[in-house]
Design an enzyme around this catalytic site. Structure first.
Site, mmCIF file in Angstrom:
data_model
loop_
_atom_site.group_PDB
_atom_site.id
_atom_site.type_symbol
_atom_site.label_atom_id
_atom_site.label_comp_id
_atom_site.label_asym_id
_atom_site.label_seq_id
_atom_site.Cartn_x
_atom_site.Cartn_y
_atom_site.Cartn_z
ATOM 1 C CG ASP A 196 25.062 10.257 -41.537
ATOM 2 O OD1 ASP A 196 25.201 11.629 -41.941
ATOM 3 O OD2 ASP A 196 24.508 9.791 -40.861
ATOM 4 C CE LYS A 214 21.932 15.366 -38.609
ATOM 5 N NZ LYS A 214 22.443 14.270 -38.405
ATOM 6 C CD GLN A 260 22.807 12.691 -35.075
ATOM 7 O OE1 GLN A 260 22.189 12.714 -36.044
ATOM 8 N NE2 GLN A 260 23.568 13.648 -34.504
HETATM 9 N N1 GUN Z 1 26.841 12.893 -35.073
HETATM 10 C C1 GUN Z 1 27.505 14.124 -35.221
HETATM 11 N N2 GUN Z 1 27.514 14.480 -36.655
HETATM 12 C C2 GUN Z 1 26.798 13.515 -37.558
HETATM 13 C C3 GUN Z 1 26.427 13.048 -38.499
HETATM 14 O O1 GUN Z 1 26.814 13.966 -39.471
HETATM 15 N N3 GUN Z 1 25.729 12.105 -38.972
HETATM 16 C C4 GUN Z 1 25.370 11.274 -37.769
HETATM 17 N N4 GUN Z 1 24.587 10.013 -38.220
HETATM 18 N N5 GUN Z 1 25.503 11.439 -36.635
HETATM 19 C C5 GUN Z 1 26.344 12.285 -36.127
#
Ligand code: GUN
Length: 293
Positions: A120, A53, A97
């Protein structure tokens, strides 16, 4: 033989579009969008995703920040970090995350994020808006799948979509988006989960299957209809000594046999994963536009 839904190429196209937008912003003297990621602990997969990311931000000209906390961090300390990010006016959006260590209550943490910075889309305010079809941050994985369907012009209106898995991040929002008015949308949706009976009977009746289960090679050719559209959200690390990393990323779908029967299929890797990142960037651009323009 099916057509591959190339998430990697599509995500690169979206990133290219965003790069041009960022360049235009910078040329007119404006600052670029800024995304921060909070990573608690050292989980290998989470490190990979967050690293990806951050690198994607750099690639398209966004500012990015990575905040790393020990896995022993208390819930209160994490909330303090979130409050700082909520109040940081140089920041358009941030993510925490998941998963978090067991001693931290995920719900409490997600509720602490300012909905205006929740790129998110996990905060109840944003999830509620999404469910009502209002403009908001849509969780990146289901958003990415909808975008992939849209860019490949796959018409799912009136079709039977079956989602496997009811997670708050993927399965549940996916079921809502597929059924919403719009294009893509208007599907008739069945949301299946661990208590579902006769799953194979249900998936065999599906025109589109979205599997977000996390069990490698779970969806086999006998479980799907001829010419179904197959979307694989699984990204499980399966130990493999023959591979330099010691594992191979494996999807929920038994790809080699299912691709012979499906009309369209997402590969793993290179399908849904890259789309998730692209849509997180898109959500950050939306936050920026609300914030800075
Ligand atoms: N863990 C797995 N997928 C995601 C996501 O799209 N966002 C976040 N913050 N954690 C994750």
């Amino acid at each position: 033989m099916s057509t591959i839904l190339d998430g990697k190429a599509t995500s690169n196209q979206i990133k290219e579009e965003l790069t041009q937008e960022v360049n235009a912003l910078k040329a007119s003297g404006k600052r670029p969008p800024h995304l921060a990621a909070v990573l608690v602990g050292n989980d290998g997969a989470s490190l990979t995703y967050v690293g990806s990311k951050v690198r994607s931000c750099e690639k398209i000209g966004f500012d990015s920040s990575l905040i790393r906390l020990e896995d022993t961090v208390s819930e209160n300390e994490l909330i303090e970090t979130i409050n700082k990010l909520n109040n940081d006016t140089t920041l358009d959006g941030f993510i925490v995350q998941l998963p978090l260590p067991k001693h931290i209550n995920e719900e409490v943490v997600l509720h602490a994020i300012n909905p205006d910075k929740d790129v998110d889309g996990f905060h109840p305010t944003n999830f509620g808006k999404m469910a009502l079809g209002m403009e908001t941050f849509i969780p990146a994985t289901p958003f990415g799948i909808m975008e992939l369907l849209r860019r490949y012009k796959l018409d799912i209106s009136g079709k039977h979509a079956v989602v496997i898995g009811r997670s708050h991040i993927v399965g549940r929002p996916m079921s809502i988006l597929l059924s919403e008015k719009g294009n893509p949308g208007n599907a008739t949706v069945t949301l299946t989960h661990s208590r579902t009976q006769n799953l194979a009977e249900i998936t065999r009746a599906a025109d589109i299957v979205v599997s977000a289960l996390g069990v490698p090679n779970f969806v086999t050719a006998d479980m799907i209809k001829q010419d179904a559209i197959i979307i694989d959200v699984g990204i499980t690390r399966v130990p493999d000594e023959n591979h330099p990393k010691g594992y191979v990323i494996t999807g929920d779908v038994a790809y080699d046999e299912v691709k012979e029967k499906a009309s369209f299929i997402t590969p793993v890797p290179g399908g849904v994963g890259p789309m998730t990142i692209a849509m997180l960037l898109q959500n950050t651009m939306l936050a920026y536009k609300r914030n800075a323009l």
